[in-house]
Design an enzyme around this catalytic site. Structure first.
Site, PDB file in Angstrom:
ATOM      1  N   HIS A   1       0.851  -1.195   0.000  1.00 42.01           N
ATOM      2  CA  HIS A   1       0.000   0.000   0.000  1.00 42.01           C
ATOM      3  C   HIS A   1       0.887   1.247   0.000  1.00 42.01           C
ATOM      4  O   HIS A   1       1.951   1.252   0.606  1.00 42.01           O
ATOM      5  CB  HIS A   1      -0.909   0.020   1.241  1.00 42.01           C
ATOM      6  CG  HIS A   1      -2.064   0.931   1.102  1.00 42.01           C
ATOM      7  ND1 HIS A   1      -1.981   2.283   1.362  1.00 42.01           N
ATOM      8  CD2 HIS A   1      -3.320   0.712   0.680  1.00 42.01           C
ATOM      9  CE1 HIS A   1      -3.155   2.845   1.116  1.00 42.01           C
ATOM     10  NE2 HIS A   1      -3.985   1.909   0.708  1.00 42.01           N
ATOM     11  N   ASP A  61      -7.975  -5.097  -0.354  1.00 41.56           N
ATOM     12  CA  ASP A  61      -8.438  -5.956  -1.454  1.00 41.56           C
ATOM     13  C   ASP A  61      -8.105  -7.425  -1.260  1.00 41.56           C
ATOM     14  O   ASP A  61      -8.569  -8.264  -2.034  1.00 41.56           O
ATOM     15  CB  ASP A  61      -7.813  -5.459  -2.768  1.00 41.56           C
ATOM     16  CG  ASP A  61      -8.352  -4.088  -3.140  1.00 41.56           C
ATOM     17  OD1 ASP A  61      -7.542  -3.178  -3.365  1.00 41.56           O
ATOM     18  OD2 ASP A  61      -9.582  -3.936  -3.148  1.00 41.56           O
TER      19      ASP A  61
HETATM   20  C1  SDX Z   1      -6.068   0.216  -3.132  1.00 43.72           C
HETATM   21  O1  SDX Z   1      -4.194   4.665  -2.085  1.00 43.72           O
HETATM   22  C2  SDX Z   1      -5.188   4.077  -1.498  1.00 43.72           C
HETATM   23  O2  SDX Z   1      -5.618   4.458  -0.456  1.00 43.72           O
HETATM   24  C3  SDX Z   1      -5.746   2.887  -2.305  1.00 43.72           C
HETATM   25  C4  SDX Z   1      -6.817   2.049  -1.576  1.00 43.72           C
HETATM   26  C5  SDX Z   1      -8.097   2.848  -1.328  1.00 43.72           C
HETATM   27  O3  SDX Z   1      -8.814   2.482  -0.419  1.00 43.72           O
HETATM   28  O4  SDX Z   1      -8.402   3.761  -2.187  1.00 43.72           O
HETATM   29  O5  SDX Z   1      -6.272   1.569  -0.352  1.00 43.72           O
HETATM   30  C6  SDX Z   1      -7.235   0.841  -2.441  1.00 43.72           C
HETATM   31  O6  SDX Z   1      -5.765   0.567  -4.255  1.00 43.72           O
HETATM   32  C7  SDX Z   1      -5.239  -0.796  -2.374  1.00 43.72           C
HETATM   33  C8  SDX Z   1      -4.035  -1.320  -3.211  1.00 43.72           C
HETATM   34  C9  SDX Z   1      -4.541  -2.386  -4.179  1.00 43.72           C
HETATM   35  N1  SDX Z   1      -3.460  -2.769  -5.123  1.00 43.72           N
HETATM   36  C10 SDX Z   1      -2.839  -3.953  -5.019  1.00 43.72           C
HETATM   37  O7  SDX Z   1      -3.040  -4.777  -4.133  1.00 43.72           O
HETATM   38  C11 SDX Z   1      -1.846  -4.225  -6.148  1.00 43.72           C
HETATM   39  C12 SDX Z   1      -0.564  -4.829  -5.571  1.00 43.72           C
HETATM   40  N2  SDX Z   1       0.116  -3.782  -4.817  1.00 43.72           N
HETATM   41  C13 SDX Z   1       1.123  -3.006  -5.486  1.00 43.72           C
HETATM   42  O8  SDX Z   1       1.044  -2.887  -6.849  1.00 43.72           O
HETATM   43  C14 SDX Z   1       1.616  -1.802  -4.700  1.00 43.72           C
HETATM   44  O9  SDX Z   1       1.869  -2.238  -3.434  1.00 43.72           O
HETATM   45  C15 SDX Z   1       0.739  -0.562  -4.657  1.00 43.72           C
HETATM   46  C16 SDX Z   1       0.336  -0.112  -6.013  1.00 43.72           C
HETATM   47  C17 SDX Z   1      -0.468  -0.794  -3.826  1.00 43.72           C
HETATM   48  C18 SDX Z   1       1.573   0.548  -3.984  1.00 43.72           C
HETATM   49  O10 SDX Z   1       2.639   0.832  -4.842  1.00 43.72           O
HETATM   50  P1  SDX Z   1       3.765   1.913  -4.488  1.00 43.72           P
HETATM   51  O11 SDX Z   1       3.453   2.620  -3.217  1.00 43.72           O
HETATM   52  O12 SDX Z   1       4.008   2.722  -5.715  1.00 43.72           O
HETATM   53  O13 SDX Z   1       4.997   1.021  -4.163  1.00 43.72           O
HETATM   54  P2  SDX Z   1       6.007   0.437  -5.243  1.00 43.72           P
HETATM   55  O14 SDX Z   1       5.247  -0.145  -6.391  1.00 43.72           O
HETATM   56  O15 SDX Z   1       7.040   1.480  -5.536  1.00 43.72           O
HETATM   57  O16 SDX Z   1       6.669  -0.773  -4.414  1.00 43.72           O
HETATM   58  C19 SDX Z   1       7.744  -0.545  -3.503  1.00 43.72           C
HETATM   59  C20 SDX Z   1       8.532  -1.862  -3.520  1.00 43.72           C
HETATM   60  C21 SDX Z   1       8.988  -2.259  -4.930  1.00 43.72           C
HETATM   61  O17 SDX Z   1      10.122  -3.095  -4.769  1.00 43.72           O
HETATM   62  P3  SDX Z   1      11.613  -2.400  -4.948  1.00 43.72           P
HETATM   63  O18 SDX Z   1      11.616  -1.729  -6.309  1.00 43.72           O
HETATM   64  O19 SDX Z   1      11.750  -1.441  -3.799  1.00 43.72           O
HETATM   65  O20 SDX Z   1      12.565  -3.587  -4.868  1.00 43.72           O
HETATM   66  O21 SDX Z   1       7.685  -2.937  -3.069  1.00 43.72           O
HETATM   67  C22 SDX Z   1       7.493  -3.857  -4.149  1.00 43.72           C
HETATM   68  C23 SDX Z   1       7.844  -3.147  -5.421  1.00 43.72           C
HETATM   69  O22 SDX Z   1       8.302  -4.068  -6.412  1.00 43.72           O
HETATM   70  N3  SDX Z   1       6.082  -4.229  -4.121  1.00 43.72           N
HETATM   71  C24 SDX Z   1       5.610  -5.460  -4.352  1.00 43.72           C
HETATM   72  C25 SDX Z   1       4.209  -5.371  -4.180  1.00 43.72           C
HETATM   73  N4  SDX Z   1       3.887  -4.108  -3.850  1.00 43.72           N
HETATM   74  C26 SDX Z   1       5.030  -3.409  -3.826  1.00 43.72           C
HETATM   75  N5  SDX Z   1       6.240  -6.616  -4.688  1.00 43.72           N
HETATM   76  C27 SDX Z   1       5.431  -7.703  -4.856  1.00 43.72           C
HETATM   77  N6  SDX Z   1       4.082  -7.704  -4.697  1.00 43.72           N
HETATM   78  C28 SDX Z   1       3.438  -6.544  -4.366  1.00 43.72           C
HETATM   79  N7  SDX Z   1       2.134  -6.529  -4.218  1.00 43.72           N
END
Ligand code: SDX
Length: 426
Positions: free
Chosen positions: A303, A360
């Site tokens: 998140h 989710d």
């Molecule tokens: C919602 O913003 C809100 O409030 C949203 C929400 C709401 O109520 O409106 O809460 C609803 O959208 C919840 C999130 C739902 N999405 C997912 O579950 C999709 C999977 N999650 C990710 O794609 C990610 O965690 C996000 C999109 C939720 C957040 O992304 P960020 O903050 O941009 O973080 P990032 O992508 O830069 O990740 C940081 C690190 C990275 O690794 P490094 O480059 O540092 O090595 O964490 C890793 C990412 O690769 N990472 C994951 C991951 N989420 C982040 N690795 C594997 N699986 C994941 N799910």
């Protein structure tokens, strides 16, 4: 709100910038005059460090897993309130007394009738159409039938009306679209029913088990608002140009559709089903999620704000157990989800990046237990988030600080060059 000042030393000059403090102690550098006084702008991909507005609606503390609507903890609202009461709280700022709740419910019931043309529009979509695309389209189409609500300067009673109308109509659109996709006749709203009960009755043709309606109330309460997330920021940005509320909310639906945002609840179930089809071993998928060369992500994990447990995920996980027990459903996907969570929370990759289950991760399992089709899960998220979008749209329109949203950029393209005639090009 100014508490302090910060100094920026640049190019031999010192610029004082006010530091603002919110009611929960959050601090912000006020850079409204930055460019004018220093020539600098800030660059912040994904607005990770940028507040777009001040707001009194929802407070999140990502480090401590805190979520409050108008000061009330989400845990108390999920346990003691109803979705319609929470919608009122978000929009009007206070829990309604008996008279105000009656007024709001009657307002919602005033707008339950859907134009026949909009019903036909829904019925003309192919059965395979994704429900989010249908919802966004029909919401936009409302602008053709309610010109009175396109006025950028709506009066307070018109704002009340269009908020109630949009909540009443989106509930219809979601259920109508489901029935049309099943080749079934549409079922209109029944004023005598409570909102969630009525939605399920419109979906399946009969009133649900009260426990099922209660589970849906909890789910929609948990999704009702979440400060300036991607889709809410979209609603505010579109609304800031004084585009009408239907355009703004339809834009929010489109933003929510993405699998990184609201679309994740559908993606989680599809991921769990993939793991189940693969024999149920989730360790392989944990490795895939960690593999930088594999674009597989553990959907429902991570998140932007929560670097601790998403408080909503905790409540939904408990609700999962309760409703599946109540309905005597054994869903192997729940066991896979719990195993995945346990494994990930022990893995340094997830621990170091503070990746926890988000709202989710478990919600789809409850929707599945309520017989909601997977491709409708994100529509359920939109139904829940609707009062939050409407409350934020109302607050934006009422705020004297609101300006049309227009971010800057840092240009990295070609510097000036002259036109090249065709015969001189390579
Ligand atoms: C919602 O913003 C809100 O409030 C949203 C929400 C709401 O109520 O409106 O809460 C609803 O959208 C919840 C999130 C739902 N999405 C997912 O579950 C999709 C999977 N999650 C990710 O794609 C990610 O965690 C996000 C999109 C939720 C957040 O992304 P960020 O903050 O941009 O973080 P990032 O992508 O830069 O990740 C940081 C690190 C990275 O690794 P490094 O480059 O540092 O090595 O964490 C890793 C990412 O690769 N990472 C994951 C991951 N989420 C982040 N690795 C594997 N699986 C994941 N799910």
């Amino acid at each position: 709100m100014t508490k302090n000042k910060a100094e920026l030393h640049y190019d031999g000059k010192t610029l004082e910038l006010p530091v603002l403090e919110g009611t929960e102690g959050e601090l912000a550098l006020d850079i409204n005059k930055l460019r004018q006084e220093s020539g600098l702008v800030t660059l912040d991909h994904g607005f990770m460090n940028t507040a777009s507005c001040t707001s009194a609606i929802t407070f999140l503390d990502g480090e401590n897993g805190i979520l409050r609507y108008r000061g009330y903890p989400i845990e108390e609202l999920a346990e003691k309130s109803t979705f319609v009461e929470v919608a009122y709280l978000l929009v009007y700022g206070e829990l309604p007394n008996v008279e105000r709740l009656k007024w709001f419910k009657e307002k919602l019931n005033t707008f339950t009738a859907t134009k026949p043309e909009l019903k036909q529009l829904i019925q003309h979509f192919p059965k395979s159409a994704h429900p989010m695309g249908v919802l966004a389209s029909v919401l936009s189409a409302m602008s053709a039938y309610y010109p009175e609500y396109l006025d950028p300067e709506l009066k307070p009673d018109q704002v009340d009306n269009v908020i109630a109308q949009t909540m009443a109509q989106v509930k219809n659109f979601a259920a109508y679209n489901y029935r049309a996709s099943q080749g079934q006749s549409l079922i209109d709203a029944k004023a005598s029913n409570e909102y969630c009960t009525d939605f399920l009755a419109q979906m399946y043709g009969s009133n649900p088990d009260p426990e099922v309606a209660k589970a849906l109330n909890i789910l929609l309460i948990l999704h009702a608002d979440h400060e300036q997330n991607c889709s809410t920021s979209t609603v505010r940005l579109v609304g800031s140009s004084q585009a009408n509320v239907y355009a703004a909310i339809s834009s929010g639906v489109n933003a929510l559709w993405g699998p990184l945002h609201g679309g994740a609840n559908q993606a989680v179930i599809e991921m769990l089903q993939e793991i189940q089809a693969d024999g149920g071993g989730y360790k392989k998928f944990i490795l895939k999620a960690k593999d930088k060369n594999d674009n597989f992500r553990l959907m429902g994990f991570g998140h932007r704000v929560y670097k601790n447990f998403d408080p909503r995920a905790k409540i939904i996980k408990q609700a999962c157990d309760a409703i599946l027990t109540k309905l005597k459903i054994q869903d192997p996907l729940l066991d896979i989800a719990k195993g995945l969570e346990e494994e990930a929370l022990k893995d340094p990759y997830f621990v170091e990046r503070k990746l926890y289950p988000n709202v989710d991760f478990y919600s789809g399992i409850i929707y599945k237990a309520l017989n909601i089709p997977t491709n409708m899960f994100t529509v359920m998220f939109a139904l829940g988030r609707l009062p939050g979008w409407l409350a934020q749209w109302k607050e934006m329109n009422e705020s004297p600080a609101t300006k049309i949203g227009r971010p800057r950029q840092i240009y990295t393209g070609s510097t000036v060059r002259s036109y090249v005639p065709m015969d001189k090009r390579s």
